[in-house]
Design a protein around this motif. Structure first.
Motif, PDB file in Angstrom:
ATOM      1  N   PRO B  42       0.597  -1.478  -0.080  1.00  0.00           N
ATOM      2  CA  PRO B  42       0.213   0.215   0.146  1.00  0.00           C
ATOM      3  C   PRO B  42       0.620   1.467   0.277  1.00  0.00           C
ATOM      4  O   PRO B  42       2.070   1.138   0.390  1.00  0.00           O
ATOM      5  N   SER B  43       0.471   2.270  -0.390  1.00  0.00           N
ATOM      6  CA  SER B  43       1.035   3.400  -0.322  1.00  0.00           C
ATOM      7  C   SER B  43       1.269   3.601   1.186  1.00  0.00           C
ATOM      8  O   SER B  43       0.817   3.552   2.180  1.00  0.00           O
ATOM      9  N   GLY B  44       2.677   4.914   0.994  1.00  0.00           N
ATOM     10  CA  GLY B  44       2.992   4.334   2.562  1.00  0.00           C
ATOM     11  C   GLY B  44       3.990   3.150   2.988  1.00  0.00           C
ATOM     12  O   GLY B  44       4.834   3.777   4.325  1.00  0.00           O
ATOM     13  N   SER B  45       3.761   2.545   2.510  1.00  0.00           N
ATOM     14  CA  SER B  45       5.105   0.907   2.738  1.00  0.00           C
ATOM     15  C   SER B  45       6.053   1.229   2.813  1.00  0.00           C
ATOM     16  O   SER B  45       7.159   0.543   2.874  1.00  0.00           O
ATOM     17  N   ALA B 210       5.820 -11.907 -12.312  1.00  0.00           N
ATOM     18  CA  ALA B 210       6.894 -12.181 -12.255  1.00  0.00           C
ATOM     19  C   ALA B 210       7.708 -13.726 -11.438  1.00  0.00           C
ATOM     20  O   ALA B 210       6.411 -14.012 -11.204  1.00  0.00           O
ATOM     21  N   LYS B 211       8.466 -13.265 -11.313  1.00  0.00           N
ATOM     22  CA  LYS B 211       9.364 -14.780 -11.165  1.00  0.00           C
ATOM     23  C   LYS B 211       8.976 -14.822  -9.210  1.00  0.00           C
ATOM     24  O   LYS B 211       8.864 -15.427  -8.972  1.00  0.00           O
ATOM     25  N   ARG B 212       9.117 -13.577  -8.864  1.00  0.00           N
ATOM     26  CA  ARG B 212       8.700 -13.466  -7.844  1.00  0.00           C
ATOM     27  C   ARG B 212       8.250 -12.019  -6.725  1.00  0.00           C
ATOM     28  O   ARG B 212       8.538 -11.204  -7.624  1.00  0.00           O
ATOM     29  N   THR B 213       8.024 -11.983  -5.532  1.00  0.00           N
ATOM     30  CA  THR B 213       6.670 -10.973  -5.193  1.00  0.00           C
ATOM     31  C   THR B 213       6.850 -10.706  -4.047  1.00  0.00           C
ATOM     32  O   THR B 213       7.575 -11.629  -2.702  1.00  0.00           O
ATOM     33  N   ILE B 214       7.873  -9.545  -3.488  1.00  0.00           N
ATOM     34  CA  ILE B 214       7.881  -8.628  -2.371  1.00  0.00           C
ATOM     35  C   ILE B 214       6.545  -7.986  -1.847  1.00  0.00           C
ATOM     36  O   ILE B 214       6.610  -6.665  -2.096  1.00  0.00           O
ATOM     37  N   ASN B 215       6.407  -8.189  -1.323  1.00  0.00           N
ATOM     38  CA  ASN B 215       4.817  -7.665   0.053  1.00  0.00           C
ATOM     39  C   ASN B 215       6.182  -6.584   0.874  1.00  0.00           C
ATOM     40  O   ASN B 215       6.061  -6.993   1.810  1.00  0.00           O
ATOM     41  N   MET B 216       5.936  -5.048   0.941  1.00  0.00           N
ATOM     42  CA  MET B 216       5.545  -4.179   1.408  1.00  0.00           C
ATOM     43  C   MET B 216       5.391  -3.602   2.421  1.00  0.00           C
ATOM     44  O   MET B 216       4.119  -3.358   2.421  1.00  0.00           O
ATOM     45  N   PHE B 217       5.481  -3.316   4.526  1.00  0.00           N
ATOM     46  CA  PHE B 217       4.327  -2.662   4.735  1.00  0.00           C
ATOM     47  C   PHE B 217       4.879  -2.199   5.712  1.00  0.00           C
ATOM     48  O   PHE B 217       5.477  -2.666   6.782  1.00  0.00           O
ATOM     49  N   ASP B 218       4.624  -0.803   5.860  1.00  0.00           N
ATOM     50  CA  ASP B 218       5.254  -0.143   7.277  1.00  0.00           C
ATOM     51  C   ASP B 218       6.558   0.187   7.421  1.00  0.00           C
ATOM     52  O   ASP B 218       7.385  -0.898   7.901  1.00  0.00           O
ATOM     53  N   GLY B 219       7.068   0.298   5.542  1.00  0.00           N
ATOM     54  CA  GLY B 219       8.230  -0.109   5.707  1.00  0.00           C
ATOM     55  C   GLY B 219       9.416  -1.345   5.798  1.00  0.00           C
ATOM     56  O   GLY B 219      10.957  -0.944   6.303  1.00  0.00           O
TER      57      GLY B 219
END
Lengths: 429, 227
Positions: B42-45, B210-219
């Protein structure tokens, strides 16, 4: 990035803002026009004056005038025309010539000159002149330009004989002669030695008209001079004090000039000024260079104004292009290249402005000299011809100045642009 | 496999006025040559902050960021510029130079890398042909559609043979038909041309490629999975 790519990138930025760039270029061009016009006119003036001095003041003669020379410096002098004595009461007399000749074997002759400002009146013409009292024969020996173009210069003139300069006969220098040999004219002058001052006059007969001399008659023949015999001048002016004694030398060596000058000063106990052609020229040169510096300074201020506007425009352009700078840096452009791109814009603007300014200045200088020589400003007596000189030095100075000022004023904006951080710059809308 | 990107405990703190904001709070990962990674969140992540660090546009507050084996924090301004030549950055808003044609935009990237003019020109034509813009390379960005501008941006990013392509929301500013074309192009570049790709996206469909997915949250990285 290669230099040619940097320049073409700068140029594409200039082209994008055509109107704004054109105004900036105009600012530079106006400043350079002023500088080039002033420099080429003053250089032309200097050349003209030097030329005229060479004609009016022969290199192998000295002018001795009453006056204190202060510390005995040989280049400082003042020219007090019409006063036959200085404030200390010292006077040179016509019969001092023989004393002077006997001072040194390097002196070949001496001639006394009396002069007064006055007027010529004839049936068709009234004009101001300088009245000179000289011995025709000796004067002609010293000055080769004291020759008659029409009429004659008698060796034993009568009391009422007069020789006139070419501009007295033909004030507009266009072939229309108002006074010709044989005419009678009335001479007027102001007798300032009596109180209250009185106008005096006498009627004389023109015997000859001089060839055009040009120049300033620093003791030498002048186009606006009226020459009466020395004896007549003594009786007209009621004195036998002269305004100057012109001394001729055997040669023009500086050593001879210096030694004779100091001999004469010592003889008159430092109450005279001894002026050589050399000294006059160096003083004139220094006066002109002062004028040049002063006028050049004024012109330079207009260029500074242009510089400030360049800085202003570059800062606005920098703000507008913040994002673009961010893109360039993100693409891997070095800060130094960003700096060069902005400076490149300044160099291109400065170069175009300077070239336009040099052409404009040259045109303006010729315009000014045309106005001066047409006599529009000086009335009917004819103008003063200055041929503007556009020397390579003037062109070089103008280019250096034009480009230098733009670059100097672009430095700060260019430097700020190069220091922008790509992240911040890219965020800029 | 050699790592082209190696991030160890990246932290980044901004000052928002007087308030410190921790955009990244300890991020570590490796990217190998040939990878195709989608970064989601999400935005801000902290996605954009991470993207700026990967693109060498910014330096971390702490931690180590190695790009092509070089620690970004230790580079001076000039060396950082040289490093950026090895990164193909495709911005969300394309960031083309408006006054230059599509071809000139691509050439600019190469002339910054000191490539000579005739090679720049040949390579620009080749790249614009690959992205399907051969017919419109003389047009300025304003005369191109969003999708076409995106392709020019991709061609420009590929100009200097980058170690990897970095894309910020590649389908964010285009319609769905164009988005499909862009996705196909990105997929092809990775699959056929072997270009390593890292992209930030909201688009689940695109992330699926994509071959790989990175999920970001809160930095922080919440998950890092190979599809």
């Amino acid at each position: 990035m290669r230099a040619v790519n940097v320049l073409s990138y700068s140029f594409s930025a200039i082209k994008l803002r055509k109107f704004r760039s054109a105004l900036t270029i105009l600012g530079v061009a106006i400043g350079i026009t002023a500088i080039v016009a002033l420099l080429s006119v003053t250089q032309g003036l200097q050349a003209t004056i030097t030329d005229d001095l060479n004609q009016g003041l022969s290199a192998n003669s000295l002018i001795v005038m009453p006056g204190s020379s202060g510390q005995g410096g040989d280049s400082g002098f003042s020219i007090g025309i019409g006063s036959s004595s200085d404030s200390s009461g010292f006077s040179l007399y016509n019969n001092y010539t023989s004393q002077i000749v006997s001072l040194s074997p390097n002196i070949t002759g001496a001639v006394a000159v009396m002069q007064k400002f006055g007027y010529v009146e004839s049936d068709s013409l009234n004009r101001s002149v300088t009245i000179y009292g000289v011995d025709y024969a000796t004067y002609a020996e010293i000055y080769g330009t004291f020759v008659a173009e029409s009429g004659t210069i008698p060796l034993n003139p009568k009391n009422d004989t007069v020789i006139i300069g070419s501009r007295v006969s033909d004030p507009r220098q266009n072939g229309t002669r108002f006074i010709v040999p044989g005419d009678e004219i009335n001479l007027l002058w102001l007798n300032a030695t009596s109180f209250p001052t009185v106008n005096e006059n006498c009627t004389v007969q023109v015997s000859g008209v001089l060839d055009t001399v040009g120049g300033f008659g620093m003791g030498g023949p002048s186009d606006t001079g009226v020459y009466i015999p020395l004896s007549s001048a003594e009786s007209f002016f009621g004195t036998d004090a002269c305004d100057m004694i012109i001394v001729t030398l055997t040669n023009t060596d500086k050593a001879t000039i210096d030694s004779v000058s100091s001999l004469i000063r010592e003889h008159f106990e430092n109450q005279v000024l001894v002026i050589s052609a050399d000294a006059v020229q160096s003083v004139v040169a220094s006066i002109i260079s002062t004028i040049e510096l002063f006028l050049g300074g004024i012109a330079a201020i207009s260029l500074l104004v242009a510089g400030v506007s360049i800085m202003n425009i570059m800062i606005v352009s920098l703000i507008e292009r913040t994002r673009e700078i961010g893109i360039l840096k993100a693409l891997g452009m070095k800060s130094r290249t960003v700096l060069l791109i902005f400076l490149g814009e300044a160099v291109i603007i400065g170069l175009i402005g300077s070239i336009i300014g040099i052409i404009g200045g040259w045109v303006l200088a010729h315009g000014v000299s045309w106005v001066l020589s047409s006599g529009l400003l000086t009335g009917n007596s004819g103008g003063f011809a200055i041929k503007p000189l556009l020397t390579p030095t003037v062109v070089f100075v103008a280019l250096i100045f034009g480009i230098g000022v733009t670059v100097v004023f672009a430095l700060y904006p260019a430097w700020s642009a190069s220091k922008l951080k790509p992240v911040d710059a890219l965020r800029h809308e | 496999m050699t790592a082209i990107i190696e991030a160890v405990d990246l932290r980044k703190t901004y000052m928002m006025g007087k308030v410190p904001v921790e955009a990244l709070r300890g991020v570590s990962f490796r990217v190998n040559a040939g990878d195709f990674i989608a970064i989601l969140g999400p935005s801000g992540s902290g996605k954009s902050t991470l993207l700026n660090l990967i693109g060498a546009l910014d330096k971390p507050t702490s931690g180590v960021m190695r790009i092509d084996g070089v620690n970004v924090s230790k580079l001076n301004d000039a060396r950082l510029s040289v490093l950026r030549l090895k990164i193909g950055f495709v911005f969300q808003s394309f960031n083309l130079i408006p006054r230059l044609s599509a071809k000139a935009n691509v050439e600019l990237a190469m002339s910054i890398a000191d490539m000579d003019a005739s090679r720049c020109s040949r390579r620009a034509v080749k790249l614009l042909t690959i992205v399907g813009l051969k017919e419109r390379m003389g047009h300025k960005p304003a005369e191109l559609s969003g999708g076409q501008q995106q392709r020019v941006a991709i061609a420009r990013a590929l100009a200097n043979n980058p170690k990897f392509l970095l894309l910020d929301e590649p389908t964010g500013n285009v319609d769905s038909k164009t988005a499909n074309e862009i996705m196909a192009l990105i997929y092809k570049l990775n699959k056929e041309n072997g270009v390593s790709i890292i992209m930030v996206t909201h688009d689940q469909k695109l992330a699926g490629l994509a071959k790989r997915t990175i999920n970001m949250f809160d930095g922080k990285i919440q998950s890092d999975v190979v599809n």
